[in-house]
Every structure is written in structure tokens, then in C-alpha cells.
Write an enzyme that holds these catalytic residues in place. Structure first.
Site, mmCIF file in Angstrom:
data_model
loop_
_atom_site.group_PDB
_atom_site.id
_atom_site.type_symbol
_atom_site.label_atom_id
_atom_site.label_comp_id
_atom_site.label_asym_id
_atom_site.label_seq_id
_atom_site.Cartn_x
_atom_site.Cartn_y
_atom_site.Cartn_z
ATOM 1 N N GLU A 130 42.856 12.598 24.256
ATOM 2 C CA GLU A 130 43.804 13.203 25.187
ATOM 3 C C GLU A 130 43.076 14.234 26.044
ATOM 4 O OE1 GLU A 130 47.018 14.889 22.894
ATOM 5 O OE2 GLU A 130 47.021 13.204 21.498
ATOM 6 N N LYS A 132 42.307 17.714 27.680
ATOM 7 C CA LYS A 132 42.521 19.090 27.213
ATOM 8 C C LYS A 132 43.038 19.926 28.387
ATOM 9 C CE LYS A 132 40.318 22.822 24.608
ATOM 10 N NZ LYS A 132 40.651 23.920 25.522
ATOM 11 N N ASP A 134 44.219 22.921 30.617
ATOM 12 C CA ASP A 134 43.791 24.320 30.726
ATOM 13 C C ASP A 134 45.008 25.183 31.051
ATOM 14 O OD1 ASP A 134 42.086 26.425 30.661
ATOM 15 O OD2 ASP A 134 41.160 26.055 32.596
ATOM 16 N N TYR A 248 52.327 17.559 22.948
ATOM 17 C CA TYR A 248 51.431 16.581 22.324
ATOM 18 C C TYR A 248 51.318 16.706 20.811
ATOM 19 C CZ TYR A 248 48.564 20.742 23.136
ATOM 20 O OH TYR A 248 48.120 22.033 23.206
ATOM 21 N N LYS A 336 34.097 19.870 25.237
ATOM 22 C CA LYS A 336 34.207 20.815 26.352
ATOM 23 C C LYS A 336 33.331 20.362 27.516
ATOM 24 C CE LYS A 336 35.743 24.656 26.144
ATOM 25 N NZ LYS A 336 37.000 25.259 26.630
ATOM 26 N N CYS A 430 20.867 53.783 52.163
ATOM 27 C CA CYS A 430 22.197 53.423 51.658
ATOM 28 C C CYS A 430 23.068 52.897 52.801
ATOM 29 C CB CYS A 430 22.858 54.632 51.010
ATOM 30 S SG CYS A 430 24.573 54.342 50.501
ATOM 31 N N CYS A 433 26.111 55.673 53.357
ATOM 32 C CA CYS A 433 25.938 57.028 53.895
ATOM 33 C C CYS A 433 24.634 57.214 54.672
ATOM 34 C CB CYS A 433 26.019 58.055 52.768
ATOM 35 S SG CYS A 433 24.638 57.975 51.602
ATOM 36 N N CYS A 448 21.436 55.140 45.347
ATOM 37 C CA CYS A 448 21.677 56.215 46.308
ATOM 38 C C CYS A 448 22.058 57.457 45.510
ATOM 39 C CB CYS A 448 22.804 55.831 47.268
ATOM 40 S SG CYS A 448 23.355 57.211 48.310
ATOM 41 N N CYS A 453 28.109 60.468 49.263
ATOM 42 C CA CYS A 453 28.215 59.050 49.626
ATOM 43 C C CYS A 453 29.663 58.578 49.523
ATOM 44 C CB CYS A 453 27.321 58.215 48.712
ATOM 45 S SG CYS A 453 27.384 56.452 49.067
#
Length: 711
Positions: A130, A132, A134, A248, A336, A430, A433, A448, A453
């Protein structure tokens, strides 16, 4: 209901005319008629009347029931939504434990399981394959053929009652079809059936489009959306989420006359349940492998998400003979699927500045659907990682979701690289800033260090409001960002000077159809102020964590507060005293010491004190109660959300009994609590001989204060 010729009615015109003079008979006939067409639509996928005709039957039934309220029955199709909004979900104990499944991560492991099954029975028995689904597991209980309870899986033994919400799901029969009752061992008894609640892909896309239109965060995937929709306090919200089910399993196969899983699926269809049509009864290992390969190849073509194939021994008698381990049935396994991988264009690499000043490269991708959701961005972690993978702007890259959750760039397809693509370099200044960035010796992080900042300010403010810290519900990136942009907030103490009227008028930076600015509004403002007021009472350890001191995580903050239970004591502590705290090393101690010696930070602390934020541990008196776990150290790993608790909540419950909770496993660890998908911490615990507790053991421990007997 799909549009089809109007045929297949259970009543002819003469019968309908005769029943109009008898409301009770007419109501019962309409219910049977509606249930019949619901069965044709969901169980057989073969509707025989149009949407309009079906709606007409429902309207007539509602009108008759409104005129004769004494004839309303809980199992009527009109009663799928009823009752009031729930304040909480009550605990429900399952008739039989809902086990997890062991996983086969590839076909070789699946072959190994089939070889063990063949060895146990002398030959490979027929196997039921069957898809699976999710989604979110559900248990449905029927008494005398009527749905009386629906419960989540929970920890497998105890779940939550979500009956009101499940009654809104159109393909869940409120009563079993009469034709199927003969298949029950005791038709007037109780039967508990199991399956999966899921959200179709089209519904998931619609839900996320609506969320984005309303400025809300989208769901990560259909599985999370289904689980969240199932636990809504208002059933009307659940109804609007367009959930579906596949049923199921049965809790106790002795409740049915059939002796096989294949026979169970046939009975479920007959009873009115939505049963997945993509099932196959296999008699050889090769047939099982072929089914799994076909399912993997066509998973993207399905209107719902799957993450594997479940293979079961078909005969119930053989299932009983095989039995169970402590965690899973031996007679079933889940193959899986590997993480789904897609290719897309790497349009750009941008840089995100975190609350501690770390610059993180981020891949900006051409949007691509991966494992149920659209991915447009993925972290590249650091400069070393960018160079190790050699990803460049303009590359065609392979993207997947680690654990089907976190977007990840695996690497480029070198053959498709543009001729002018150059290796990427971290900026020297940065991006927020403009300050020059630094990279400390021995660290991969580029940082930074400017305290002015703006990006760090935003991230620090969001961290303060996050669930693990002060938990200011509703203070998300959009609102905090606007408060920073308008100059209203720059540090965490500014939260406590906001007022409701000011927030209600906050310009959200968007305009309505008539061109007027969109404001936050009174309702949201009131909610935020209430959340801010509640945050003043959070424990001192969460305040310390919320301050964002470098290297001080949640567990470290709790350890520090256990030794220095007030901010005054912490400020007075020198580095040597801090290093003496379990889990605090020289680097952490230096960071704490420097933080509380910085004038700007001291000023913020004083403003928090004036605002009434908790700056001392107030749980000492509570700790005077029974402490049966005193002296023991626990580590939590894996997912505990099925038991209704996050790992943080489980850790808090253990601490209330005197235990210490650590984030890493060592020889000093007393016990490891392993939930689903436990990883390296469980492996390390087993290698060190540290005792491992299951979720069931944890719940028993929290309820009784007693550790399980040695096995």
C-alpha cells in the site's frame, strides 16, 4: 460531486410522493439517499448525480430537520459541523496501541526484511503493498455502526479527541453502511479503525495562497497542514481546509469476519470508507520491488503526497504469529523513498546577517516544487561550504529537502555552468550597515561586530519574541520589521514601551485597493499587547536566553540560572565562577562577562527591570516539592510531538521533578529519551551503554515519578 447523468436514486417518484406526508420517514429516506451518493463518490469514485442534485437533497433534509428539530440525529449528514469551539482536546486511550513502523531505507533493506519473513514462515507469504500516505494518523471508533469518537495517534497509546473536527471531513462516514454490518463479528459492538488524514495537493496550494494573501506564513508541507488542521479548536476552520482520508487498518482484526488485510480493504470500501485504490497483493519479492519502484516513479503524478510504500503480511494469523517488537510490528515494514531531488537555477547568492552578526550566504533559486512545497531559498551555511560545493551564480543546481523538511543545495551540474561563472566570495563589508566584517582565527564564521547593525537589531528582536525565549505570540518578521524601519524599536526593552493605540495605527507598508495605507488594526494590536504583558512573567532562564548572548543557548541559560538565580548575582560573577557551571566553557564565560560589562547592555537590562520583566528565578519555592529525579541527567532526541509535547515541554516536565536536561550525550548521562526518528544521540547512547527510554516510558515517568524497571 462530479457532474454525471441524474441516475441511481434509491427512491422512485411514487415512493418520494408517499414519504412527503411523513416527515420522519422522508428524513430517514433522504439520509439514506445522501449516504448512498456519498459512498458512490468517495468509496467507489463513481458518482451518479450532479453537484446540484446532491445539494438539492441536502437542502431538503436541512429544511425538514429545522422544521422538526426533534428528529435531528447526530449521525445525519447535516450534522458534520456542530457544537461549540473547543478549549482543549481531551485524552483518549486507544483500544489497541497504534505502533510505528520500522523503515527500509532502500531496496536492499526491504529484501532483507522479506528474507527474514520467508525464513520465519518457511516461504514468503502473500504480501499486501500500500502507498504510505504523508499525513496524520487517525483512529475512528464506531459503536452500533455510528461514529462516536475520532482520536489522533498521540504517543501510540493515548491520543487526543478530535471527533468534532473529523466529523467535518466529507469522506468519513458518520455511520457504517448497512451492507457492511454483516462483515462484523459483533454488528452491535465497537470497532476501532485506523488510517491517515491528509491534505490534497490542490487544497495545500490553495491554503498557502490564502495565507500569503493575508500576510501569514505558509505551511511547510501538506503533512504539517493536515496535522494543524486536525487540531483546530473551531471545527468550521477544519471544514474549510478540505481534508481527506484513507482508511487501511483495524485495531483488533477479531472484530471482522475477514482473515486477511486484502479482505479488510474490501470490507472498508463496502462500509463506506475512502480506501486507496493503489494497492497490490504480491506473491513474490520481485513483485514487491516492482510495486515500490512504480510508486517512486509516479509519486509526483498523485494528487496527494506519499513518502514510501507499506508492505504487510496479508494473513492476520501470520501477523499474530510474527508479533511485535517494543516499537513496531514484525509483520510490516515501510519502504521509505529517498529525498526528492530537483534541478533549478541559482539566480543569486545573497547574504543574511544574523542576530550575533554572522554573515550567512543564501541561495536565491528559481522557485521549484520539492517534496510538497515550493522552494525559492536555501541556506549555504558559510563561505567554506560554498567553496566545498563549488556553487556559483548562474549554475543549474540540484536541490532537495533534508529529512523532507529543510531545503538544501547538493551541488551544481558542472556541464551546464555558464562560461563566465566565477567563484563566489564573501563581501568584505556588512550588507546591512556597511561596517568591515571580521573572521576570527579558527572559526569559519564571518561576522559583523558593529552594535549599530540594523540587521542584528531585527534578528535580536525576533529572537526575543521567539517561542523558546519570551514567546510573544504574533510578533513576526513583518511587524517587527516595520517597527524597526519606522524607528520605533531598536532593542528588546522597546517592546515594553509599545501601546495598543500606537500599534493599531502601524503602517504595514502596503496599500489597499483604494490606495490608502494598510494599518495593523485594533484586533491584532490588542492581541500583541496582551502577549507582551504575558512575556513579563517568563522565567529568568528564558530572559537570559532571549538576550541573545553569544554561545548561550536555552540549556546553557538554564544551567547558569540554577547557579546564579538573579541578574545581580550573574553580573557580579567573574569568569572563573562562570566556568565552574556545568556546560559553561571559557569562551561562553568570556561572552557572558563581556555582555554584562557593556554599558549599552546594562542600560537595556535596567529598562527591562523597570518594565517588570522577570530578572530572577522565582521557581525555588516550587522546587521544594517532590524531586524524585534529583541527580539524574536526561537527553531528549527524536520527535516527541506525537505525544502532545515538544522536547522543550518534556524537558521542563523532567526538570520539575528535579532532573537536569542536557543537549548532548556523555558518560554522565543517566537516560536518553528517544522519540521517533532519533538520530546520532541515540547511536551514541547505545555505544556508551546509556539506558534508553521510549515515549511511553517518559509519560509513565512523568505521571508516576518512577523509572521503568530494568529489562
Amino acid at each position: 460531486m462530479d457532474t454525471n447523468p441524474e441516475q441511481g436514486s434509491l427512491l422512485d417518484a411514487a415512493q418520494q410522493a408517499e414519504l412527503t406526508s411523513d416527515p420522519a420517514a422522508r428524513i430517514e429516506a433522504l439520509r439514506r439517499e445522501i449516504e448512498h451518493h456519498t459512498y458512490l463518490y468517495y468509496a467507489l469514485d463513481a458518482p451518479t448525480i450532479s453537484d446540484a442534485a446532491f445539494d438539492s437533497l441536502m437542502r431538503e433534509l436541512r429544511a425538514l430537520e429545522q422544521a422538526h428539530p426533534e428528529l435531528i440525529d447526530p449521525s445525519s449528514p447535516t450534522q458534520r459541523v456542530g457544537g461549540s469551539v473547543s478549549d482543549q482536546f481531551t485524552a483518549v486511550r486507544h483500544e489497541v496501541r497504534m505502533y510505528s513502523l520500522d523503515n527500509a531505507m532502500n531496496l536492499e533493506e526491504l529484501d532483507g526484511w522479506m528474507e527474514r519473513i520467508a525464513e520465519e514462515f518457511g516461504t514468503l507469504p502473500p504480501l499486501d503493498c500500500e502507498l504510505k500516505i504523508d499525513g496524520s494518523s487517525i483512529a475512528l471508533t464506531y459503536e452500533n455502526g455510528l461514529l462516536v469518537r475520532a482520536a489522533t495517534r498521540g504517543d501510540g497509546t493515548t491520543g487526543e479527541d478530535v471527533t468534532a473536527n473529523v466529523r467535518t471531513i466529507a469522506d468519513v462516514p458518520l455511520r457504517l453502511r448497512t451492507e457492511a454490518l454483516s462483515g462484523l463479528t459483533h454488528p452491535e459492538g465497537t470497532i476501532e479503525l485506523r488510517g491517515e488524514v491528509y491534505m490534497p495537493r490542490r487544497s495545500f496550494e490553495k491554503l498557502n495562497l490564502a495565507a500569503e494573501a493575508n500576510g501569514k506564513a505558509p505551511f511547510a508541507n501538506p503533512r504539517n497542514a493536515a496535522a494543524g488542521s486536525l487540531r483546530q479548536k473551531d471545527p468550521l476552520i477544519t471544514k474549510g481546509r478540505d481534508l481527506s482520508t484513507f482508511i487501511y487498518a483495524v485495531a483488533d482484526e477479531r472484530a471482522l469476519k475477514t482473515t486477511t488485510q486484502w479482505g479488510l480493504l474490501e470490507w472498508l470500501r463496502e462500509a463506506g470508507f475512502h480506501v486507496n485504490p493503489d494497492v497490490r497483493l504480491c506473491t513474490t519479492a520481485q513483485e514487491v520491488r516492482e510495486f515500490c519502484e512504480e510508486a517512486l516513479a509516479h509519486r509526483a503524478d498523485l494528487p496527494y503526497e506519499i513518502d514510501g510504500v507499506v508492505v504487510k503480511v496479508n494473513e492476520f494469523a501470520l501477523q499474530t504469529q510474527a508479533g511485535f517488537t517494543s516499537r513496531a510490528p514484525r509483520w510490516a515494514i515501510a519502504f521509505k523513498f529517498p529525498p526528492e531531488e530537483k534541478t533549478t537555477l541559482l539566480r543569486d547568492i545573497t547574504v543574511q546577517v544574523g542576530r550575533t552578526g554572522v554573515l550567512t550566504p543564501v541561495a536565491e533559486l528559481a522557485p521549484v516544487s520539492v517534496a510538497g512545497s515550493t522552494v525559492a531559498r536555501a541556506t549555504l551555511h558559510n563561505l567554506d561550504e560554498v567553496h566545498r560545493k563549488d556553487v556559483r551564480i548562474g549554475d543549474t543546481v540540484i536541490v532537495r529537502k533534508a529529512g523532507d523538511v529543510i531545503p538544501e543545495v547538493l551541488g551544481p551540474i558542472a556541464e551546464l555552468r555558464p562560461a563566465d561563472a566565477l567563484p563566489w566570495q564573501m563581501p568584505t563589508h556588512c550588507p546591512s550597515c556597511g561596517s568591515r566584517v571580521v573572521q576570527e582565527e579558527g572559526e569559519v564564521a564571518v561576522r559583523c561586530i558593529s552594535i549599530d547593525c540594523p540587521a542584528q537589531s531585527l534578528e535580536r528582536l525576533l529572537h526575543w519574541a521567539s517561542r523558546g525565549a519570551l514567546d510573544i505570540d504574533g510578533m513576526g518578521e513583518e511587524i517587527v520589521g516595520r517597527l524597526v524601519e519606522t524607528g520605533r524599536m531598536s532593542d528588546v526593552a522597546d517592546y515594553y514601551s509599545l501601546d495598543e493605540e500606537e500599534l493599531a495605527l502601524l503602517d504595514m507598508g502596503r496599500v489597499s485597493k483604494d490606495g490608502s495605507p494598510i494599518r495593523l488594526g485594533k484586533t491584532m494590536a490588542a492581541k500583541l499587547i496582551a502577549a507582551i504583558n504575558e512575556s513579563r512573567q517568563r522565567p529568568f532562564a528564558r530572559v537570559l536566553f532571549g538576550l541573545g548572548i553569544r554561545h548561550v543557548g536555552k540549556t546553557t541559560a538554564e544551567a547558569i540560572v540554577s547557579v546564579f538565580p538573579s541578574v545581580e548575582q550573574l553580573v557580579a560573577a567573574d569568569e572563573a565562577a562562570l566556568v565552574a557551571v556545568d556546560g559553561v566553557g571559557p569562551k561562553v564565560a568570556r561572552g557572558i562577562h563581556e555582555f554584562f560589562r557593556t554599558p549599552d547592555n546594562v542600560q537595556v537590562i535596567e529598562r527591562l527591570r523597570a518594565a517588570g520583566v522577570c530578572l530572577a528565578d522565582t521557581t525555588a519555592s516550587a522546587a521544594e516539592g517532590p524531586q524524585p529525579l534529583a541527580g539524574l541527567t536526561f537527553v531528549l532526541t527524536g520527535s516527541l510531538t506525537e505525544s502532545g509535547m515538544t522536547r522543550d515541554e518534556a524537558g521542563d516536565a523532567l526538570k520539575a521533578l528535579g532532573a537536569k536536561v542536557s543537549g548532548s550525550v556523555s558518560k554522565k548521562t543517566s537516560y536518553v529519551v528517544a522519540g521517533e526518528a532519533a538520530g546520532s544521540k541515540l547511536t551514541k547512547a547505545e555505544s556508551l551503554g546509556v539506558p534508553v527510554l521510549s515515549e511511553r516510558d517518559l509519560l509513565t515517568l512523568l505521571q508516576t515519578g518512577e523509572l521503568p524497571a530494568e529489562q
